[in-house]
Structure formats: structure tokens, C-alpha cells
Design an enzyme around this catalytic site. Structure first.
Site, mmCIF file in Angstrom:
data_model
loop_
_atom_site.group_PDB
_atom_site.id
_atom_site.type_symbol
_atom_site.label_atom_id
_atom_site.label_comp_id
_atom_site.label_asym_id
_atom_site.label_seq_id
_atom_site.Cartn_x
_atom_site.Cartn_y
_atom_site.Cartn_z
ATOM 1 C CD GLU A 117 -2.849 -8.553 11.435
ATOM 2 O OE1 GLU A 117 -3.545 -9.427 10.958
ATOM 3 O OE2 GLU A 117 -3.134 -7.349 11.363
ATOM 4 C CE LYS A 136 -7.895 -6.248 6.062
ATOM 5 N NZ LYS A 136 -6.606 -6.084 5.436
ATOM 6 C CB SER A 191 -1.787 -13.821 3.156
ATOM 7 O OG SER A 191 -1.792 -12.548 2.530
ATOM 8 C CD GLU A 231 -5.643 -2.635 6.160
ATOM 9 O OE1 GLU A 231 -6.802 -2.495 6.590
ATOM 10 O OE2 GLU A 231 -5.268 -3.664 5.558
ATOM 11 N N GLY A 279 -2.953 -8.953 3.123
ATOM 12 C CA GLY A 279 -3.674 -8.710 1.878
ATOM 13 C C GLY A 279 -2.855 -8.963 0.627
HETATM 14 C C1 PEP Z 1 -5.648 -8.131 8.393
HETATM 15 O O1 PEP Z 1 -6.111 -7.181 7.783
HETATM 16 O O2 PEP Z 1 -5.520 -8.065 9.616
HETATM 17 C C2 PEP Z 1 -5.245 -9.310 7.639
HETATM 18 C C3 PEP Z 1 -4.548 -10.219 8.250
HETATM 19 O O3 PEP Z 1 -5.647 -9.363 6.322
HETATM 20 P P1 PEP Z 1 -5.420 -10.600 5.291
HETATM 21 O O4 PEP Z 1 -5.805 -11.861 6.031
HETATM 22 O O5 PEP Z 1 -6.341 -10.307 4.161
HETATM 23 O O6 PEP Z 1 -3.990 -10.593 4.922
#
Ligand code: PEP
Length: 253
Positions: free
Chosen positions: A167, A11, A213, A97, A173
Site C-alpha cells: 500500500e 477504518k 484508492s 496510518e 485515500g
Molecule cells: C487503506 O486504508 O488501506 C486503503 C487502501 O484506503 P483507500 O482504498 O481509501 O485508499
């Protein structure tokens, strides 16, 4: 058999190019000797050359977090794929995002998938439902729409050059990963939707990742699921030993 695939989405981190380069160097040391996993990190654009340099000679690949589908033009702030070829092999497309904060539509994401493939790079297509969509029993409908829209521009012969990451937005996050059962069920669903678009032989070649996560404490139960071929990792990819532990978990599956 699909090779497990683990990608780190940095990110807008770390805050400087020097720190990005240092993180890449730390990863080389941590991941050295872990075999049988395709491992990729995706830093911010400006850090790509430094990170690619630090990873030269290692087994870790480099990806971008975004790209514009047009080759050039009046698109202030955007980056064309022609500036990425030679620098990286992968491009994250359709991250939640980008969909939520920057208003990216299915049509725009589909155009990006086509452009990334046409440039000879591999899209890491992100799909997943929001909490509201899950709570109202629309998770599968949303993911079906996202997968079928994006794969409409993919030929069966290109299936080996596409990665899909399931996801769920509510898991990104938040520290609240999907349960292994939900992640398995949805990754299997993603593959069945890929099969509907590409045919089942071609869909069998597509790595389907879970993201949201993932950390060293929960990765083993996720990696044990038959339809989870790897992980897309945000926060934990910024800590070299944690990312290495996640890669290691998939190396033994
Ligand atoms: C992501 O941003 O693709 C993601 C999976 O973030 P996190 O592992 O922090 O949840």
C-alpha cells in the site's frame, strides 16, 4: 495457485454500530454468488460482534484493524488478541496510518505479526513507501526493510497464514491509485522479498494485495496483473455495490 483475497478496511467508519451492521448485511446481499475469492471486512473493534453476527452463514470473513502483541497488562486503550479469537480470523498489522499517526515501529509491528500468528489468526501485513521515499528512489529499500522485519518471526510453514498488502502511502485515500505497472512491479518485489525470508515455495503461498484508492473503475487493470492477488480497500469498501464490484473483478482472474 493462490486464491484471490479482497479485504475491506473500514477504518473509523461507519459512525455507529447500527450502521456497521447494516453495511455488513448489505454486503452479504451484494456478494452472494461471487465465488473463488476470500473476502474479509475489518470494522472498528466495538462493531466486531455485530458485524460478525450479520455475516454469520455468509462467505465473508471478519478481521480486526489492530491488536496489541501482549496478552494483557497496563496498555490503556489497547485490545488483546485473546479478545479477538472466536470473533475474527484476520488482523490488519502495520497499516500506514498506524505507522504514521500512532508511531508504530518495524519492531512493534514484527511483535504483532508473531503474536497474531501465535493466536492462530492471520495477519494482513501492510507495507509501502511514502511519496518522498518514492521520489528519492527509496521505495524498494523501504519495502524490503518492512517485509524482512515482519517476516523475521514467520516460519516457512506459516506462509499460508500470512497476507501482505503493498500500500503506497501516497495512494491511500487520495484517489490516486498506483498505475497497474507500478503496483505490479512492487507486488512482485514484495513476493521476491518474501522469498528471501521464507524461501520461494513458501512465498508462492502468500497472497500479495495492492491497496491504495482501488475502486470499481480501476480494479480491472489492477486485477489483470500477474502478481496482484487481491486488494485491500478503504473508501470503496464502505459502499456495498462498489466493494462487491471489486470482489467480482478478482473472481474472474
Ligand atoms: C487503506 O486504508 O488501506 C486503503 C487502501 O484506503 P483507500 O482504498 O481509501 O485508499
Amino acid at each position: 495457485m493462490r486464491t484471490p483475497f479482497v479485504a475491506g478496511n473500514w477504518k473509523m467508519n461507519p459512525p455507529s454500530v447500527a450502521e456497521a451492521e447494516a453495511l455488513a448485511s448489505a454486503l452479504v446481499a451484494e456478494i452472494d454468488g461471487i465465488d473463488g475469492v476470500t473476502c474479509v471486512v475489518c470494522p472498528p473493534f466495538v462493531a466486531l460482534p455485530a458485524v460478525a453476527g450479520a455475516l454469520t452463514g455468509s462467505a465473508i470473513g471478519v478481521g480486526a484493524q489492530n491488536a496489541h502483541p501482549e496478552t494483557k497488562g497496563a496498555f490503556t486503550g489497547e485490545v488483546p488478541l485473546g479478545m479477538l479469537t472466536g470473533l475474527c480470523g484476520y488482523v490488519i498489522v502495520g497499516h500506514s496510518e498506524r505507522r504514521q499517526l500512532f508511531g508504530e515501529t518495524d519492531a512493534f509491528i514484527t511483535a504483532k505479526v508473531g503474536a497474531v500468528l501465535a493466536t492462530g489468526l492471520t495477519p494482513i501485513l501492510c507495507v509501502g513507501e511514502t511519496l518522498d521515499e518514492r521520489d528519492s528512489h527509496r521505495a524498494e529499500a523501504v519495502v524490503r526493510r518492512q517485509v524482512s522485519a515482519a517476516l523475521a518471526v514467520v516460519d516457512a510453514g506459516q506462509a499460508g497464514s500470512v497476507v501482505i498488502a503493498y500500500e503506497p502511502v501516497w495512494a491511500i485515500g487520495t484517489g490516486r491509485a498506483a498505475t497497474p505497472d507500478i503496483a505490479q512491479e512492487m507486488c512482485a518485489f514484495v513476493r521476491s522479498e518474501a522469498a528471501a525470508s521464507l524461501g520461494s515455495n513458501a512465498a508462492d503461498a502468500v497472497p500479495v494485495l495492492y491497496g491504495g484508492s482501488v475502486n470499481p473503475g480501476n480494479v480491472d487493470s489492477l486485477a489483470a496483473q500477474p502478481d496482484i492477488d487481491g486488494a485491500l480497500v478503504g473508501g470503496a469498501s464502505l459502499v456495498a455495490p462498489d466493494f462487491a464490484a471489486i470482489v467480482r473483478a478478482f473472481s474472474s482472474t
